[in-house]
Design a protein around this motif. Sequence first.
Motif, PDB file in Angstrom:
ATOM      1  N   ARG A  38       0.020   2.871 -11.311  1.00  0.00           N
ATOM      2  CA  ARG A  38      -0.418   2.285 -10.049  1.00  0.00           C
ATOM      3  C   ARG A  38      -1.138   3.307  -9.164  1.00  0.00           C
ATOM      4  O   ARG A  38      -1.565   2.988  -8.062  1.00  0.00           O
ATOM      5  CB  ARG A  38       0.786   1.732  -9.284  1.00  0.00           C
ATOM      6  CG  ARG A  38       1.518   0.618 -10.017  1.00  0.00           C
ATOM      7  CD  ARG A  38       0.835  -0.698  -9.822  1.00  0.00           C
ATOM      8  NE  ARG A  38       1.532  -1.778 -10.526  1.00  0.00           N
ATOM      9  CZ  ARG A  38       1.318  -3.061 -10.305  1.00  0.00           C
ATOM     10  NH1 ARG A  38       0.434  -3.413  -9.394  1.00  0.00           N
ATOM     11  NH2 ARG A  38       1.969  -3.990 -10.985  1.00  0.00           N
TER      12      ARG A  38
ATOM     13  N   SER B 253       8.839   3.586   5.615  1.00  0.00           N
ATOM     14  CA  SER B 253       9.405   3.802   4.291  1.00  0.00           C
ATOM     15  C   SER B 253      10.632   2.928   4.109  1.00  0.00           C
ATOM     16  O   SER B 253      11.069   2.234   5.039  1.00  0.00           O
ATOM     17  CB  SER B 253       9.769   5.280   4.092  1.00  0.00           C
ATOM     18  OG  SER B 253      10.781   5.672   5.007  1.00  0.00           O
TER      19      SER B 253
ATOM     20  N   ILE C 120       0.236   5.942  -7.767  1.00  0.00           N
ATOM     21  CA  ILE C 120       1.134   6.349  -6.684  1.00  0.00           C
ATOM     22  C   ILE C 120       1.674   7.747  -6.963  1.00  0.00           C
ATOM     23  O   ILE C 120       2.051   8.066  -8.090  1.00  0.00           O
ATOM     24  CB  ILE C 120       2.307   5.346  -6.557  1.00  0.00           C
ATOM     25  CG1 ILE C 120       1.775   3.954  -6.231  1.00  0.00           C
ATOM     26  CG2 ILE C 120       3.303   5.802  -5.502  1.00  0.00           C
ATOM     27  CD1 ILE C 120       2.824   2.863  -6.328  1.00  0.00           C
ATOM     28  N   ARG C 121       1.695   8.577  -5.929  1.00  0.00           N
ATOM     29  CA  ARG C 121       2.275   9.913  -6.070  1.00  0.00           C
ATOM     30  C   ARG C 121       3.771   9.783  -6.360  1.00  0.00           C
ATOM     31  O   ARG C 121       4.468   8.982  -5.728  1.00  0.00           O
ATOM     32  CB  ARG C 121       2.060  10.729  -4.800  1.00  0.00           C
ATOM     33  CG  ARG C 121       2.712  12.110  -4.845  1.00  0.00           C
ATOM     34  CD  ARG C 121       2.411  12.911  -3.600  1.00  0.00           C
ATOM     35  NE  ARG C 121       3.148  14.156  -3.575  1.00  0.00           N
ATOM     36  CZ  ARG C 121       3.061  15.070  -2.610  1.00  0.00           C
ATOM     37  NH1 ARG C 121       2.235  14.858  -1.581  1.00  0.00           N
ATOM     38  NH2 ARG C 121       3.778  16.169  -2.650  1.00  0.00           N
TER      39      ARG C 121
ATOM     40  N   ASN D  36       0.820  -1.216   0.000  1.00  0.00           N
ATOM     41  CA  ASN D  36       0.000   0.000   0.000  1.00  0.00           C
ATOM     42  C   ASN D  36       0.855   1.269   0.000  1.00  0.00           C
ATOM     43  O   ASN D  36       0.540   2.254   0.680  1.00  0.00           O
ATOM     44  CB  ASN D  36      -0.955   0.008   1.202  1.00  0.00           C
ATOM     45  CG  ASN D  36      -2.073   1.028   1.032  1.00  0.00           C
ATOM     46  OD1 ASN D  36      -2.499   1.336  -0.092  1.00  0.00           O
ATOM     47  ND2 ASN D  36      -2.552   1.571   2.134  1.00  0.00           N
ATOM     48  N   VAL D  37       1.953   1.235  -0.762  1.00  0.00           N
ATOM     49  CA  VAL D  37       2.812   2.417  -0.889  1.00  0.00           C
ATOM     50  C   VAL D  37       2.054   3.499  -1.647  1.00  0.00           C
ATOM     51  O   VAL D  37       1.450   3.249  -2.689  1.00  0.00           O
ATOM     52  CB  VAL D  37       4.117   2.060  -1.632  1.00  0.00           C
ATOM     53  CG1 VAL D  37       4.922   3.324  -1.935  1.00  0.00           C
ATOM     54  CG2 VAL D  37       4.934   1.093  -0.801  1.00  0.00           C
ATOM     55  N   ARG D  38       2.094   4.708  -1.126  1.00  0.00           N
ATOM     56  CA  ARG D  38       1.340   5.809  -1.722  1.00  0.00           C
ATOM     57  C   ARG D  38       2.220   6.899  -2.314  1.00  0.00           C
ATOM     58  O   ARG D  38       1.717   7.796  -2.981  1.00  0.00           O
ATOM     59  CB  ARG D  38       0.419   6.417  -0.666  1.00  0.00           C
ATOM     60  CG  ARG D  38      -0.605   5.418  -0.128  1.00  0.00           C
ATOM     61  CD  ARG D  38      -1.534   6.038   0.885  1.00  0.00           C
ATOM     62  NE  ARG D  38      -2.483   5.072   1.412  1.00  0.00           N
ATOM     63  CZ  ARG D  38      -3.438   5.361   2.282  1.00  0.00           C
ATOM     64  NH1 ARG D  38      -3.554   6.597   2.739  1.00  0.00           N
ATOM     65  NH2 ARG D  38      -4.258   4.424   2.717  1.00  0.00           N
ATOM     66  N   TRP D  39       3.526   6.842  -2.042  1.00  0.00           N
ATOM     67  CA  TRP D  39       4.391   7.938  -2.489  1.00  0.00           C
ATOM     68  C   TRP D  39       5.782   7.389  -2.756  1.00  0.00           C
ATOM     69  O   TRP D  39       6.381   6.739  -1.905  1.00  0.00           O
ATOM     70  CB  TRP D  39       4.448   9.008  -1.408  1.00  0.00           C
ATOM     71  CG  TRP D  39       5.048  10.329  -1.804  1.00  0.00           C
ATOM     72  CD1 TRP D  39       5.697  10.638  -2.961  1.00  0.00           C
ATOM     73  CD2 TRP D  39       5.045  11.531  -1.030  1.00  0.00           C
ATOM     74  NE1 TRP D  39       6.100  11.937  -2.967  1.00  0.00           N
ATOM     75  CE2 TRP D  39       5.720  12.507  -1.784  1.00  0.00           C
ATOM     76  CE3 TRP D  39       4.555  11.857   0.234  1.00  0.00           C
ATOM     77  CZ2 TRP D  39       5.902  13.811  -1.316  1.00  0.00           C
ATOM     78  CZ3 TRP D  39       4.735  13.143   0.701  1.00  0.00           C
ATOM     79  CH2 TRP D  39       5.397  14.105  -0.068  1.00  0.00           C
TER      80      TRP D  39
END
Length: 303
Positions: free
Chosen positions: A56, A239, A58-59, A29-32
């Motif tokens: 995906r 991270s 993702i930022r 669930n990486v968002r950045w």
Amino acid sequence: MCDIWRGTDVHALTRDNLERQLESVADLNVRWIAFSGGDPLMHPNLFELCQAVKRRGIRLTLVTTGLLLERFAHEIIANADDVIVSLDGPGPVHDNIRKVTGAFRSLHDGIAAVHALNAHFAIAARCTVQSRNCGSLVKTVKVAREIGIDSLSFLAVDVHSTAFNRTDPLTVLQQSDLAVGITQIPTLDAEIEAIVDSGDCNAFVVESPAKLRRISHHFRCYWNLARYVAPRCNAPWKSAVLESDGTVRPCFFHAAIGVLKPGTDLRAILESEAAVRFRSDLNVNSNSVCQRCVCSLNWRDKE
């Protein structure tokens, strides 16, 4: 954060390698993701990698020297969400530290080119405070506004670790050349207090007064005039850093917890016995690496 770039040699990350790791990224669930370096804009297939990430949802942030912004302005706007550039000071100071004649002009022109295409595209700047620019911080804030930067952050130069593309630790002589000197600390204090008095903190300047003052404190600690105090930090739990040769670190400064090899994936390394043990045993307050960390993202004034 992902410190993927160590150059454009055989270790440069390929799209296929990244695509394979994006399965793990999705599971986690990486968002950045931040592409940094080195300079990601030197990577021969950067924008293919950006597209793989963006598909995906993702930022994506590009962390760059800014030298190639003008050349790739169209591609940056199409493939990234925002950019962070390095700004070492007003023109002569910036060029001197970068050791590139015209580096500041290239940065200025690159920002102008991006904003000519999209006036609202976010470009932040980061200034690493060291001996050669510690007397120019107020001027750095001024020039950052003048060239169209949206926000500016400051942090102390890291002289202790092998992070940021260093193959070996700095020698004592190299450290003392970069670190703000004892006789320079009053000048640094005055520059910081002038920024605080200007009302720019927690606004155009990202840091609070306490975080800015921690920069001076860091150099006092380097010269044994004060005691290192670790910031609050959740980086190893939230991270990871993936380097171009496959090395995986819990943050930029700590030792590797694994290496990506054919048939392995990022999630397996982050959930490995070594990684779990590192996170379980890590006491940020007492760890010597954490105590000397220059990051103030989660710093709280404890006095």
